[in-house]
Design an enzyme around this catalytic site. Structure first.
Site, short mmCIF file in Angstrom:
data_model
loop_
_atom_site.label_atom_id
_atom_site.label_comp_id
_atom_site.label_asym_id
_atom_site.label_seq_id
_atom_site.Cartn_x
_atom_site.Cartn_y
_atom_site.Cartn_z
N LYS A 185 0.85 -1.19 0.00
CA LYS A 185 0.00 0.00 0.00
C LYS A 185 0.89 1.24 0.00
O LYS A 185 1.53 1.55 1.00
CB LYS A 185 -0.93 0.05 1.22
CG LYS A 185 -2.02 1.12 1.06
CD LYS A 185 -2.58 1.62 2.35
CE LYS A 185 -1.79 2.72 2.96
NZ LYS A 185 -1.79 4.02 2.19
N GLU A 260 10.33 1.04 10.48
CA GLU A 260 11.33 2.10 10.43
C GLU A 260 10.59 3.41 10.57
O GLU A 260 9.79 3.78 9.71
CB GLU A 260 12.12 2.08 9.12
CG GLU A 260 13.32 3.02 9.18
CD GLU A 260 13.73 3.57 7.84
OE1 GLU A 260 14.31 4.68 7.83
OE2 GLU A 260 13.47 2.94 6.82
N CYS A 294 13.63 10.81 6.65
CA CYS A 294 13.56 10.39 8.05
C CYS A 294 14.91 10.47 8.75
O CYS A 294 14.98 10.70 9.96
CB CYS A 294 12.98 8.98 8.16
SG CYS A 294 13.80 7.74 7.13
N GLU A 390 10.02 15.35 15.41
CA GLU A 390 10.39 15.32 14.00
C GLU A 390 9.54 16.32 13.23
O GLU A 390 8.31 16.23 13.21
CB GLU A 390 10.19 13.91 13.43
CG GLU A 390 10.63 13.79 11.99
CD GLU A 390 10.46 12.37 11.46
OE1 GLU A 390 11.37 11.89 10.75
OE2 GLU A 390 9.41 11.76 11.74
#
Length: 488
Positions: A185, A260, A294, A390
């Site tokens: 997906k 992750e 990331c 983040e």
């Protein structure tokens, strides 16, 4: 629906069992060009029924009666053929990535598409290299014992929007090499290149049912994929919040998973560092892909004696980056993925300023498209949200230190819930090795803002996730060990 000069987008469909499939509910999701905010097409909004059809196709491909064996050499050949097919259509894929994700076409041509091709070729080689081992047993009698590696089963994979094509290649490559069937997906914002990849896969020797793509929202299609009882493993890359929910679900089901997740990666610059090289590496790490990476080095911890010089150099590099439409060959910094992401990044910067941080460079841009300048915040404190969380934008938070004690420096770097990557700039090998020992991160890079290679395992510690992708570890993560004993 398409605009002049843009790729012609296919109808909104899934790719299941080697063929196009209409969405069961008939609903679609708009495809937006982040450079303009305009709608350029749509993709199918997948449902639990669509996921079930894809999982059924994958399960039948692996376990159905009368299925043909997909041998390791055939898996290798198919992945190599798929890499060749992408390479032959490199410009098409670059334009799809540029339109869909807002990536500068320059970046898509030199990073995303070549990276996807390289990933498929790297993992193709592993298909014929997976081995077990024999053991000499101590049990009385005559015995033969061995452990063999087998594919874990049907795999559900969920890919984020920041590197759609390369992310898909890095997911399907090891899974298919190991002999698993995949239901992937893609992110609802960036599904176009993955759908094209699946279409090519069917022409390159990947058997029907081994690579299925269902597009849709995470809360619907993604959740159905995670919860499906015939999915043996989930591989997810994305936010820590979503990853936590997926890990909880997989734990409840006793289902394998690799996650992750987010990062707030520290960059340590010691006073002896080559500042020109450091500035280039740091600027690339945090500003490339508009900070939507990331492992971006977003926390700069720099010795006070060189902080002013280094910040000035990084700001100059950021100011020199051409901001513009993703399809313009001169653009080096494209837009953020969406208006929501633009608002989120702006919120972090404004909040930090309200708490006393200084905007040394950059800031938000208003107008058409979701653009944000390379931004540097100084005078930050560890308690600011911009330092703790983040941001996923081109925002660098700078904090000087005066100590030379490696334990104290590492403590500053490790003062984060995340642990995906860390960067160190120094000419002193003793300091470099000392910090490698002390830093809590899945990856540590010395005197480099990059250095990615598909042979190197990647993944995080703490809230950055668990499990590893890439390298031998990334392929073996899609296998189970079966122990066999035979008496004779």
């Amino acid at each position: 629906m398409s605009q002049p000069g843009l790729p012609v987008l296919p109808p909104a469909r899934h790719h299941i069992g080697g063929i196009w499939a209409q969405p069961s509910g008939g609903e679609t999701i708009a495809v937006e060009d982040p450079s303009t905010g305009q709608i350029v097409g749509d993709v199918a909004a997948g449902s639990a029924a669509d996921i079930d059809a894809a999982v059924s196709a994958a399960h039948h491909a692996m376990y159905g009666a009368g299925r043909a064996r997909w041998a390791p050499a055939q898996r290798q050949a198919a992945l190599l053929a798929l890499a060749d097919a992408v390479e032959a259509r490199a410009e098409e894929f670059a334009r799809l990535e540029s339109l869909d994700a807002g990536k500068p076409i320059f970046n898509a041509r030199i990073v995303d598409v070549p990276g996807a091709i390289a990933a498929l070729r790297y993992f193709a080689g592993w298909a014929t290299k997976l081995t077990g081992e024999t053991m000499e047993l101590s049990t009385p009698g005559n015995w033969h014992g061995h452990a063999r590696r087998e594919p874990v089963g049907v795999v559900g994979q969920i890919v984020p929007w920041n590197y759609p094509l390369m992310g898909a290649a890095c997911k399907i490559g090891p899974a298919l090499a190991a002999g698993c069937a995949v239901v992937l997906k893609p992110a609802e914002q960036t599904s176009l290149s993955t759908l094209r990849l699946a279409e090519l896969a069917s022409e390159c020797g990947i058997p029907a049912g081994y690579f299925n793509v269902v597009t849709g929202l995470g809360a619907e299609a993604g959740a159905a994929l995670v919860e499906h009882p015939d999915v043996a493993k989930i591989s997810f890359t994305g936010s820590t919040l979503t990853g936590r929910r997926i890990a909880e679900s997989c734990g409840r089901q006793i289902k394998r998973c690799t996650v992750e997740l987010g990062g707030k990666s520290p960059v340590i610059v010691l006073p002896d560092a080559d500042l020109e090289s450091a500035a280039r590496g740091i600027a690339t790490s945090i500003f490339f892909n508009t900070g939507q990476t990331c492992s971006a080095g977003s926390r700069l911890l720099v010795h006070a004696s060189v902080v002013a010089d280094l910040v000035e150099r990084i700001a100059a590099i950021g100011a020199s980056m051409t901001i513009g439409a993703s399809g313009d060959a001169d653009t080096r910094l494209g837009p953020l993925i969406s208006a929501a992401q633009h608002s989120r990044v702006s919120g972090f910067v404004e909040s930090a300023q309200a708490q006393g941080a200084h905007l040394a460079a950059g800031g938000a841009l208003s107008g058409k498209g979701h653009f944000f300048r390379p931004t540097i915040l100084t005078d930050v404190t560890a308690q600011m949200a911009a330092v703790e969380e983040e941001i996923f934008g081109p925002v660098l938070c700078v904090a000087p230190f005066e100590t030379s004690d490696l334990d104290e420096i590492a403590a500053l770097a490790n003062d984060s819930a995340y642990g995906l990557a860390a960067y160190v700039w120094t000419r002193d090998i003793t300091d470099a090795l000392g910090l490698i020992d002390r830093l809590r991160a899945g990856t540590v890079r010395i005197n480099s803002g990059g250095g990615n290679d598909f042979s190197m395992p990647v993944g995080g510690v703490k809230q950055s996730g668990f499990g590893r992708e890439n390298g031998r570890a990334g392929v073996e993560a899609y296998t189970e060990l079966k122990s066999v004993t035979m008496a004779y």
